[in-house]
Write a protein that holds these residues in place. Structure first.
Motif, PDB file in Angstrom:
ATOM      1  N   UNK A 108       3.744  -1.838 -12.046  1.00 50.30           N
ATOM      2  CA  UNK A 108       4.368  -2.787 -11.132  1.00 50.30           C
ATOM      3  C   UNK A 108       4.898  -2.000  -9.938  1.00 50.30           C
ATOM      4  N   UNK A 109       4.632  -2.502  -8.743  1.00 50.96           N
ATOM      5  CA  UNK A 109       4.939  -1.739  -7.519  1.00 50.96           C
ATOM      6  C   UNK A 109       5.657  -2.611  -6.490  1.00 50.96           C
ATOM      7  N   UNK A 110       6.531  -1.977  -5.733  1.00 49.20           N
ATOM      8  CA  UNK A 110       7.116  -2.568  -4.534  1.00 49.20           C
ATOM      9  C   UNK A 110       6.883  -1.584  -3.400  1.00 49.20           C
ATOM     10  N   UNK A 111       6.129  -2.007  -2.395  1.00 47.16           N
ATOM     11  CA  UNK A 111       5.728  -1.102  -1.319  1.00 47.16           C
ATOM     12  C   UNK A 111       6.484  -1.420  -0.033  1.00 47.16           C
ATOM     13  N   UNK A 112       7.106  -0.404   0.541  1.00 49.58           N
ATOM     14  CA  UNK A 112       8.006  -0.573   1.678  1.00 49.58           C
ATOM     15  C   UNK A 112       7.600   0.366   2.810  1.00 49.58           C
ATOM     16  N   UNK A 113       7.558  -0.172   4.015  1.00 46.32           N
ATOM     17  CA  UNK A 113       7.295   0.653   5.202  1.00 46.32           C
ATOM     18  C   UNK A 113       8.633   1.147   5.744  1.00 46.32           C
ATOM     19  N   UNK A 114       8.699   2.451   6.051  1.00 44.67           N
ATOM     20  CA  UNK A 114       9.945   3.063   6.516  1.00 44.67           C
ATOM     21  C   UNK A 114       9.703   3.765   7.857  1.00 44.67           C
ATOM     22  N   UNK A 115      10.761   3.990   8.644  1.00 42.77           N
ATOM     23  CA  UNK A 115      10.597   4.587   9.974  1.00 42.77           C
ATOM     24  C   UNK A 115      10.420   6.104   9.931  1.00 42.77           C
ATOM     25  N   UNK A 116       9.345   6.523   9.286  1.00 42.68           N
ATOM     26  CA  UNK A 116       8.936   7.922   9.185  1.00 42.68           C
ATOM     27  C   UNK A 116       7.532   8.000   9.751  1.00 42.68           C
ATOM     28  N   UNK A 117       7.224   9.021  10.543  1.00 44.54           N
ATOM     29  CA  UNK A 117       5.904   9.090  11.164  1.00 44.54           C
ATOM     30  C   UNK A 117       4.806   9.463  10.172  1.00 44.54           C
ATOM     31  N   UNK A 118       5.023  10.518   9.398  1.00 44.90           N
ATOM     32  CA  UNK A 118       4.003  10.982   8.444  1.00 44.90           C
ATOM     33  C   UNK A 118       4.691  11.389   7.150  1.00 44.90           C
ATOM     34  N   UNK A 119       4.077  11.037   6.025  1.00 42.30           N
ATOM     35  CA  UNK A 119       4.583  11.419   4.716  1.00 42.30           C
ATOM     36  C   UNK A 119       5.063  10.224   3.922  1.00 42.30           C
TER      37      UNK A 119
END
Length: 340
Positions: free
Chosen positions: A231-242
């Protein structure tokens, strides 16, 4: 004797990384070509100390070429990958198009190298999703020892996973926060990404999960073991790479955190940095440009009988995309083509 290699989508973030990594790892190349769409025709790409001018993908003949590394998205791949494969060129595809095709192997070389033998059915090999790739590298050695029953993962994914436009949006929004009247409205993302996090990557599905979350479930089952529950929760964060991931696993057999740490230290593709002190862990900015998947914060989960928590970080443009594709090419060369 080396290989004739095509990099398709050579002007994009992943395509450029593919060229960089092929050169860094001294992949045995006799001839290499950078391919792109007509609008990028003549653009220059670096390959080691050489400069390549892109050629037109639409008119390119793949006959006589050994392998093609594709980084052009599913729509274009649907057109050009079958043409390359039919011409006898093995396609290593970074898009999601073929990942769930039963006749196409989905490969992470540290995890399921034997699956590459199935490439000949369609002459195509699929590269997994970026968030899946780094996670399964960590799961496999632990699964081999204690049999993982269930995985709960929350991801913290950098904007480079969304391409150049996403990186530009973070940069421009960040600048705009400090200059009155120059605020940048969301375009690539559904909400402001600068100084924010967005719990939404890819499209929503009927059950409320997003396509990115579904990919992690389906791909882990195909690469590691169909019995594993994910089970996954995928979040976009303000990081350019990694990309970063907080991972909780439940195993059939008890696995002590110290033993898990030693297993991971000895596993291919992994670097363990796990000191219980300030800074004794790896963050995404520290993994940029690196090949390894970094594991930190390994600890017992006392809320279940056989549980472990750990932190997983990797350069998503490398292990999550370009590096894994090149590693597949290396595996293909060693195991199947045997020219280099």
């Amino acid at each position: 004797m080396g290989y004739r290699v095509a990099v398709v989508g050579a002007t994009g973030n992943v395509g450029r990384e593919m060229l960089n990594i092929l050169a860094e790892r001294e992949f045995p190349v006799d001839e290499i070509v950078a391919l792109a769409s007509r609008r990028s025709l003549g653009s220059e790409c670096a390959f080691g100390d050489k400069t390549l001018k892109t050629k037109d993908l639409d008119t390119f003949d793949f006959t006589g070429w050994d392998m093609a590394l594709f980084a052009i998205g599913s729509d274009a791949t649907k057109i050009y990958a079958p043409k390359a494969a039919a011409a006898g060129c093995v396609v290593i595809d970074n898009s999601s198009l073929y990942r769930y095709d039963a006749e196409v192997p989905l490969i992470v070389p540290e995890v399921n190298p034997e699956a590459i033998d199935g490439y000949a059915k369609k002459n195509i090999i699929a590269n997994p999703n970026c968030s899946t790739a780094q996670m399964v590298v960590a799961l496999k050695p632990l699964h081999d020892r204690a049999t993982i029953k269930r995985v709960v993962v929350s991801t913290y994914q950098s904007v480079s996973g969304g391409g150049k436009e996403a990186m530009d949006e973070l940069w421009n929004q960040t600048k705009g926060m400090y200059v009155p009247g120059q605020e940048v409205a969301p375009s690539k993302f559904t909400k402001q990404i600068a100084f924010n996090v967005i719990p939404h990557i890819d499209v929503f599905m009927e059950d409320g999960s997003t396509k990115e979350e579904w990919k992690m479930v389906a791909e882990t089952k195909k690469i590691v073991d169909p019995k594993i529950k994910v089970t996954a929760t995928c979040v976009r964060v303000p990081v350019f790479v990694g990309h970063s991931e907080s991972i909780n696993i439940e195993t059939e057999d008890f696995l002590d955190e110290d033993e898990a740490r030693e297993i991971l230290r000895g596993a291919p593709g992994i670097m363990v940095v796990d000191k219980r002190e300030d800074g004794g862990y790896v963050t995404p900015t520290e993994c940029v440009g690196e090949y390894a998947t970094y594991i930190s914060r390994i600890r017992q989960d006392g809320t279940i009988e056989n549980g472990l928590n750990f932190w997983c970080v990797s350069d998503n443009l490398r292990k999550g995309a370009a590096l894994n594709a090149v590693q597949i090419a290396e595996l293909l060369g060693r195991r199947v083509l045997k020219k280099g």
